[in-house]
Design a protein around this motif. Structure first.
Motif, PDB file in Angstrom:
ATOM      1  N   TYR A  10       0.806  -1.221   0.000  1.00  0.00           N
ATOM      2  CA  TYR A  10       0.000   0.000   0.000  1.00  0.00           C
ATOM      3  C   TYR A  10       0.844   1.278   0.000  1.00  0.00           C
ATOM      4  CZ  TYR A  10      -4.024  -2.935   0.912  1.00  0.00           C
ATOM      5  OH  TYR A  10      -5.018  -3.875   0.807  1.00  0.00           O
ATOM      6  N   ILE A  11       2.079   1.210   0.488  1.00  0.00           N
ATOM      7  CA  ILE A  11       2.954   2.383   0.491  1.00  0.00           C
ATOM      8  C   ILE A  11       4.010   2.254  -0.602  1.00  0.00           C
ATOM      9  CG2 ILE A  11       4.691   3.642   1.847  1.00  0.00           C
ATOM     10  CD1 ILE A  11       1.744   4.049   2.758  1.00  0.00           C
ATOM     11  N   GLY A  12       4.642   1.085  -0.693  1.00  0.00           N
ATOM     12  CA  GLY A  12       5.755   0.918  -1.632  1.00  0.00           C
ATOM     13  C   GLY A  12       5.340   1.099  -3.081  1.00  0.00           C
ATOM     14  N   LEU A  13       4.216   0.495  -3.470  1.00  0.00           N
ATOM     15  CA  LEU A  13       3.826   0.592  -4.881  1.00  0.00           C
ATOM     16  C   LEU A  13       3.485   2.031  -5.290  1.00  0.00           C
ATOM     17  CD1 LEU A  13       3.324  -0.692  -7.611  1.00  0.00           C
ATOM     18  CD2 LEU A  13       1.011  -1.287  -6.849  1.00  0.00           C
ATOM     19  N   PRO A  14       2.614   2.737  -4.549  1.00  0.00           N
ATOM     20  CA  PRO A  14       2.362   4.127  -4.946  1.00  0.00           C
ATOM     21  C   PRO A  14       3.636   4.967  -4.960  1.00  0.00           C
ATOM     22  CG  PRO A  14       0.740   3.422  -3.312  1.00  0.00           C
ATOM     23  CD  PRO A  14       1.762   2.321  -3.423  1.00  0.00           C
ATOM     24  N   THR A  15       4.533   4.747  -4.006  1.00  0.00           N
ATOM     25  CA  THR A  15       5.783   5.529  -3.983  1.00  0.00           C
ATOM     26  C   THR A  15       6.626   5.206  -5.218  1.00  0.00           C
ATOM     27  OG1 THR A  15       5.755   5.408  -1.571  1.00  0.00           O
ATOM     28  CG2 THR A  15       7.814   6.091  -2.566  1.00  0.00           C
ATOM     29  N   ALA A  16       6.714   3.920  -5.536  1.00  0.00           N
ATOM     30  CA  ALA A  16       7.496   3.507  -6.708  1.00  0.00           C
ATOM     31  C   ALA A  16       6.919   4.143  -7.978  1.00  0.00           C
ATOM     32  CB  ALA A  16       7.477   1.981  -6.825  1.00  0.00           C
ATOM     33  N   LEU A  17       5.588   4.120  -8.095  1.00  0.00           N
ATOM     34  CA  LEU A  17       4.963   4.667  -9.306  1.00  0.00           C
ATOM     35  C   LEU A  17       5.121   6.190  -9.373  1.00  0.00           C
ATOM     36  CD1 LEU A  17       1.691   2.496  -9.461  1.00  0.00           C
ATOM     37  CD2 LEU A  17       3.844   2.162 -10.723  1.00  0.00           C
ATOM     38  N   LEU A  18       5.043   6.857  -8.218  1.00  0.00           N
ATOM     39  CA  LEU A  18       5.243   8.315  -8.218  1.00  0.00           C
ATOM     40  C   LEU A  18       6.669   8.654  -8.643  1.00  0.00           C
ATOM     41  CD1 LEU A  18       3.293   9.368  -5.002  1.00  0.00           C
ATOM     42  CD2 LEU A  18       2.882  10.241  -7.317  1.00  0.00           C
ATOM     43  N   LEU A  19       7.636   7.901  -8.135  1.00  0.00           N
ATOM     44  CA  LEU A  19       9.034   8.155  -8.522  1.00  0.00           C
ATOM     45  C   LEU A  19       9.208   7.951 -10.032  1.00  0.00           C
ATOM     46  CD1 LEU A  19      10.819   6.375  -5.526  1.00  0.00           C
ATOM     47  CD2 LEU A  19      11.081   8.805  -6.120  1.00  0.00           C
ATOM     48  N   LEU A  75      14.880   1.985  -1.622  1.00  0.00           N
ATOM     49  CA  LEU A  75      13.858   2.481  -0.697  1.00  0.00           C
ATOM     50  C   LEU A  75      13.115   1.285  -0.106  1.00  0.00           C
ATOM     51  CD1 LEU A  75      11.538   5.513  -1.359  1.00  0.00           C
ATOM     52  CD2 LEU A  75      10.616   3.408  -0.381  1.00  0.00           C
ATOM     53  N   ILE A  76      13.105   1.195   1.215  1.00  0.00           N
ATOM     54  CA  ILE A  76      12.468   0.049   1.887  1.00  0.00           C
ATOM     55  C   ILE A  76      11.077   0.458   2.369  1.00  0.00           C
ATOM     56  CG2 ILE A  76      12.640  -1.580   3.812  1.00  0.00           C
ATOM     57  CD1 ILE A  76      15.690  -1.093   3.842  1.00  0.00           C
ATOM     58  N   ALA A  77      10.066  -0.267   1.893  1.00  0.00           N
ATOM     59  CA  ALA A  77       8.678   0.017   2.321  1.00  0.00           C
ATOM     60  C   ALA A  77       7.971  -1.316   2.576  1.00  0.00           C
ATOM     61  CB  ALA A  77       7.950   0.834   1.256  1.00  0.00           C
ATOM     62  N   VAL A  78       8.558  -2.086   3.488  1.00  0.00           N
ATOM     63  CA  VAL A  78       7.972  -3.401   3.804  1.00  0.00           C
ATOM     64  C   VAL A  78       7.249  -3.302   5.155  1.00  0.00           C
ATOM     65  CG1 VAL A  78       9.712  -4.666   2.485  1.00  0.00           C
ATOM     66  CG2 VAL A  78      10.122  -4.201   4.910  1.00  0.00           C
ATOM     67  N   PRO A  79       6.373  -4.273   5.467  1.00  0.00           N
ATOM     68  CA  PRO A  79       5.626  -4.168   6.724  1.00  0.00           C
ATOM     69  C   PRO A  79       6.517  -4.378   7.952  1.00  0.00           C
ATOM     70  CG  PRO A  79       4.681  -5.852   5.250  1.00  0.00           C
ATOM     71  CD  PRO A  79       5.987  -5.444   4.680  1.00  0.00           C
ATOM     72  N   THR A  80       6.112  -3.753   9.048  1.00  0.00           N
ATOM     73  CA  THR A  80       6.717  -4.031  10.361  1.00  0.00           C
ATOM     74  C   THR A  80       5.559  -4.380  11.295  1.00  0.00           C
ATOM     75  OG1 THR A  80       6.769  -1.625  10.626  1.00  0.00           O
ATOM     76  CG2 THR A  80       8.867  -2.722  10.294  1.00  0.00           C
ATOM     77  N   GLU A 114      11.273   3.749   4.669  1.00  0.00           N
ATOM     78  CA  GLU A 114       9.955   4.388   4.881  1.00  0.00           C
ATOM     79  C   GLU A 114       9.149   3.651   5.944  1.00  0.00           C
ATOM     80  OE1 GLU A 114       7.230   6.046   2.418  1.00  0.00           O
ATOM     81  OE2 GLU A 114       8.634   7.071   1.083  1.00  0.00           O
ATOM     82  N   SER A 115       9.422   2.362   6.141  1.00  0.00           N
ATOM     83  CA  SER A 115       8.649   1.562   7.102  1.00  0.00           C
ATOM     84  C   SER A 115       8.747   2.168   8.504  1.00  0.00           C
ATOM     85  CB  SER A 115       9.198   0.140   7.164  1.00  0.00           C
ATOM     86  OG  SER A 115       9.386  -0.396   5.880  1.00  0.00           O
ATOM     87  N   THR A 116       7.666   2.012   9.273  1.00  0.00           N
ATOM     88  CA  THR A 116       7.643   2.520  10.647  1.00  0.00           C
ATOM     89  C   THR A 116       8.393   1.548  11.559  1.00  0.00           C
ATOM     90  OG1 THR A 116       5.472   3.396  10.129  1.00  0.00           O
ATOM     91  CG2 THR A 116       6.074   3.299  12.454  1.00  0.00           C
ATOM     92  N   VAL A 117       9.298   2.098  12.386  1.00  0.00           N
ATOM     93  CA  VAL A 117      10.125   1.220  13.240  1.00  0.00           C
ATOM     94  C   VAL A 117      10.294   1.826  14.632  1.00  0.00           C
ATOM     95  CG1 VAL A 117      11.454   0.130  11.378  1.00  0.00           C
ATOM     96  CG2 VAL A 117      12.228   2.333  12.322  1.00  0.00           C
ATOM     97  N   PRO A 118      10.615   0.995  15.634  1.00  0.00           N
ATOM     98  CA  PRO A 118      10.926   1.532  16.964  1.00  0.00           C
ATOM     99  C   PRO A 118      12.149   2.449  16.909  1.00  0.00           C
ATOM    100  CG  PRO A 118      10.566  -0.840  17.058  1.00  0.00           C
ATOM    101  CD  PRO A 118      10.630  -0.470  15.612  1.00  0.00           C
TER     102      PRO A 118
END
Ligand code: SAJ
Length: 457
Positions: A10-19, A75-80, A114-118
């Motif tokens: 949901y985040i990685g694909l739109p970001t990739a396409l925008l780039l 660019l890393i946009a995988v789930p956490t 880009e993924s949310t992390v501690p």
């Protein structure tokens, strides 16, 4: 510039396409072969407003693969996700992404997370794994740029929202800003990586705590014979007050999870975890309301309207509907589900009329705008109860059609039940304000007392 985007969700694909649509050559990487095949065949793995058009603009500069390739930036946009048993973040996906990048990393490359992390994950977990390449951070550049887009408005928010970029060093921040400036129109604020991690978690925690407060207000309002929705509207007229909306709980893949990332290593925090508990208990509270209405109905059937985690989207991740259904089934209720936006769910989905036919109670859990326009006259219920957890129905219209309407957070309205055939069985007179219920009224019974205030019976 060539950029490899790891994670095509949901985040990685739109970001990739925008780039790609803004001039970068993009290799989108996903470990799921099905997602890669789907994209390379010109199909999109999920729906999001505007994404088809964006794909058409991006497709000449975009290709999907299951492995990364050498590039200028990664660019890393995988789930956490959160481990539900321990309430500790599961960093396995980002570790794997870093390990996949390391063999391709060259001096001067930039890695963006880009993924949310501690807090501290970039320094403690990701950078050391990238350094397994033999190149030290500083020789490669590193920045954290947490995503801020909300499902349903992802593309608009990715372009228009402000961003926070935290680099390992000045060069890292500058290079990351340069990349985001190709498509971001909002302000870009600069900081260090650890602060950026913390900022992201504060944002979602702030929302979670504020939703918990709204939910607590809803329960208090019921105890105090107040309509919380009216009270919130009035309180929000204060220039420095902005109360959110109560509801059946917090779903999605971020707000119900990220607060735990903030506190997982802390022994100090109370408010954050209490807010989580308040929000997580809302499906129980909704079931408590349903139980109070249905207690003397044999083989009760509940129809859930809305299984998406929030309005006008088809996303069911972490939806409070799931917990409500599981709890209700454990108590012996038969459940039917309807959601006009959802394509797949753990329970069968029915159209609205079928889901309501022969049912005893509709429970509206999601604030889909379409639900506002439901014509209750079309619903062939066995018992006409409706519970509105989002305050979105036209209650007067439902009452006119013979429904007993119960609204989460409305303790103000207690009306007598007319003694007519075909209406819900006895035993429903509210014994306390928290169980208040609006019933269809014969016109001879006044709604308001002479002083203009509604009274409890
Ligand atoms: N909700 C309420 N009452 C409200 C607002 C929301 O009960 O007043 C519920 C919703 O129904 C839903 C849940 O909270 O079940 C979360 O929905 P949401 O719209 O608050 O947030 P998400 O999870 O869709 O997206 C959030 C956003 N963060 C903030 O608004 C601070 C988004 O900007 C982030 O990018 C996203 O999390 C993320 O990925 O971190």
């Amino acid at each position: 510039m060539k950029i490899c985007v790891l994670g095509l969700g949901y985040i990685g694909l739109p970001t990739a396409l925008l780039l790609a649509a803004h001039g970068s050559d993009v290799v989108g990487v996903d470990v799921k072969q099905g997602v890669v095949d789907c994209l390379n065949n010109g199909e999109l793995p999920f729906k999001e407003p505007g994404i088809e058009d964006l794909y058409l603009q991006a497709k000449d500069r975009f290709v999907a693969k299951t492995d990364p390739v050498a590039a200028d930036g990664f660019l890393i946009a995988v789930p956490t996700p959160l481990d539900p048993a321990t309430k500790v973040s599961d960093l396995s996906y980002i570790k794997r992404a870093a390990d996949m990048i390391a063999p391709h990393l060259r001096k001067g490359n930039l890695v963006i997370l880009e993924s949310t992390v501690p807090p501290g994950t970039s320094e403690r977990v990701i950078i050391p794994r990238l350094e397994e390449s033999g190149i030290a951070v500083g020789e490669f550049l590193y920045a954290h740029c947490p995503e801020r887009a909300i499902p349903g408005r992802t593309l608009r928010e990715m372009v228009c929202n402000s961003r926070v970029i935290g680099g390992y060093d000045r060069d890292s921040t500058d290079r990351a800003v340069f990349i985001y400036q190709t498509f971001v129109r909002g302000e870009i604020y600069q900081t260090d990586a650890r602060t950026a991690e913390f900022v992201k978690l504060m944002e979602n925690t702030c929302r979670d705590v504020n939703i918990a407060l709204a939910n607590e207000f809803a329960k208090l309002a019921e105890e105090c014979s107040i309509n919380v929705w009216e009270a919130i509207t009035l309180a929000n007229k204060h220039p420095r007050v902005s109360i959110l909306s109560p509801g059946p709980g917090v779903g999605g893949h971020c707000i119900a999870i990220d607060p735990w990332f903030l506190t997982e290593n802390s022994t100090q925090c109370r408010m954050v975890s209490t807010a989580r508990e308040v929000n997580d208990s809302m499906p129980n509270y909704m079931l408590h309301i349903a139980r109070s209405l249905l207690h003397d109905i044999r083989d009760p059937v509940i129809s859930i309207f809305g299984v998406a985690y929030k309005g006008n989207i088809g996303d069911t991740r972490g939806s409070p509907a799931l917990k409500f259904i599981r709890l209700a089934e454990n108590e012996g209720y038969a459940i039917r589900c309807h959601d006009p936006f959802v394509r797949e769910f753990l329970y069968p989905l029915m159209d609205m009329a079928d889901a309501a036919a022969g049912s005893d109670c509709i429970v509206v859990l999601t604030d889909h705008d379409r639900f506002r326009a439901i014509d209750p006259a079309r619903l062939r219920m066995r018992t006409k109860y409706v519970i509105d957890a989002r305050n979105i129905l036209d209650h007067e219209q439902w009452i006119r059609q013979g429904f007993a309407v119960r609204v989460l957070g409305d303790g103000s309205l207690v009306r007598p039940m007319p003694l007519e055939e075909g209406l819900p069985p006895a035993g429903l007179y509210p014994t306390d304000p928290a169980r208040s219920i609006a019933m269809p009224l014969p016109s001879s019974i006044p709604l308001l007392s002479p002083d203009g205030r509604e009274k409890y019976l």
